[in-house]
Design a protein around this motif. Structure first.
Motif, PDB file in Angstrom:
ATOM      1  N   VAL A 116      10.328 103.406  71.582  1.00 21.20           N
ATOM      2  CA  VAL A 116      10.823 102.085  71.172  1.00 21.20           C
ATOM      3  C   VAL A 116      10.931 102.014  69.649  1.00 21.20           C
ATOM      4  CG1 VAL A 116      10.143  99.656  70.989  1.00 21.20           C
ATOM      5  CG2 VAL A 116      10.050 100.808  73.200  1.00 21.20           C
ATOM      6  N   PHE A 164       6.605  95.620  73.864  1.00 20.94           N
ATOM      7  CA  PHE A 164       7.638  95.757  74.890  1.00 20.94           C
ATOM      8  C   PHE A 164       8.466  94.479  75.028  1.00 20.94           C
ATOM      9  CE2 PHE A 164       4.864  99.163  76.908  1.00 20.94           C
ATOM     10  CZ  PHE A 164       5.739 100.196  76.629  1.00 20.94           C
ATOM     11  N   PHE A 167      10.953  94.203  72.181  1.00 17.56           N
ATOM     12  CA  PHE A 167      12.065  95.147  72.369  1.00 17.56           C
ATOM     13  C   PHE A 167      13.017  94.649  73.447  1.00 17.56           C
ATOM     14  CE2 PHE A 167      13.925  99.192  73.930  1.00 17.56           C
ATOM     15  CZ  PHE A 167      14.508  99.601  72.742  1.00 17.56           C
TER      16      PHE A 167
END
Length: 255
Positions: A116, A164, A167
């Motif tokens: 990421v 997460f 993202f």
């Protein structure tokens, strides 16, 4: 209840909880600080995870309110995703109570988060402007699936949930980093709430530590959210990349 020195535990825990709340509100990753802090106090793993959920719910509520108050949350999307995230988080929390070997899982998550970070670095314009397209079928599908999976992960394991979520909102739902951060905080509050109920019923929370640290976390989160809103997406992106590295290091090196 495990034995611990409450005074020295809070002497360490309160300032770290404040710092974690501030960082988490900007870019996620507050658990990188609070989880090791709770381990250092000598608490057993089950108490660490449960107590961390107790304090985290304070911080995520505080930062969510700041972003909502300043109009930096897409409530139409976030409210829909939050419902799915709560279900995923509760399911993940149920799973973790019977899971004992997480080494391979830890390394897998570290690799994913590092990937990421690389994607964010290599795409220099990512998250610097808002290109969200509204409540389209694509948005609802990606948002719903993402909220379910990340919610399950948060209830099951935890570290990197904010990374997460950020993202997901910035890369796939095309928000800028400030609104992406606000949306992520609302979903993170939902996942914390879902796991909170499960861990509360398990009797593993240490309220004497979790409540004072939770208040400190909330105060830090309020400051962090204001900084994110004032400084803008470029600032949040830099902090986010730093958090990616810290989360990866925590997953690999901290047991």
């Amino acid at each position: 209840m495990p034995d611990f020195d409450l005074f020295h535990a809070l002497l360490l825990g309160i300032p770290l909880a404040f710092l974690a709340g501030m960082i988490d509100a900007i870019a996620g990753g507050g658990g990188v600080i609070t989880l090791p802090a709770l381990y250092w106090m000598g608490l057993p793993p089950a108490n660490v995870v449960a107590t961390n959920k107790l304090l985290a719910i304070f911080g995520s509520a505080s930062s969510s309110w700041q972003f909502v108050r300043k109009g930096k949350v897409d409530l139409a999307l976030a409210s829909r995703m939050a419902v799915v995230a709560v279900l995923g988080s509760a399911l993940g929390a149920h799973l973790v109570l019977g899971f004992h070997n997480d080494e391979a899982f830890r390394l897998l998550i570290a690799g994913l988060i590092l990937m990421v970070g690389i994607l964010v670095v290599t795409n220099k314009r990512l998250g610097l402007e808002n290109r969200y397209e509204g409540l389209t079928p694509r948005t609802l599908l990606i948002g719903g699936v993402g909220a379910l999976l990340i919610g399950m992960y948060d209830g099951f394991f935890g570290p990197g949930t904010g990374t997460f979520l950020m993202f997901l909102f910035v890369r796939y739902l095309r928000f800028d980093f400030v609104v992406g951060s606000g949306n992520a905080k609302v979903i993170n509050f939902a996942t914390n709430a879902g796991a909170f109920v499960t861990f509360l019923l398990s009797g593993k929370m240490i309220f004497a530590i979790g409540l004072p640290m939770g208040i400190a976390n909330a105060l830090g989160a309020a400051l962090g959210a204001r900084l994110a809103i004032l400084r803008g997406s470029a600032f949040v992106k830099v902090v986010y990349l730093g958090i990616v590295l810290l989360v990866v290091a925590r997953l690999i090196f901290v047991r």
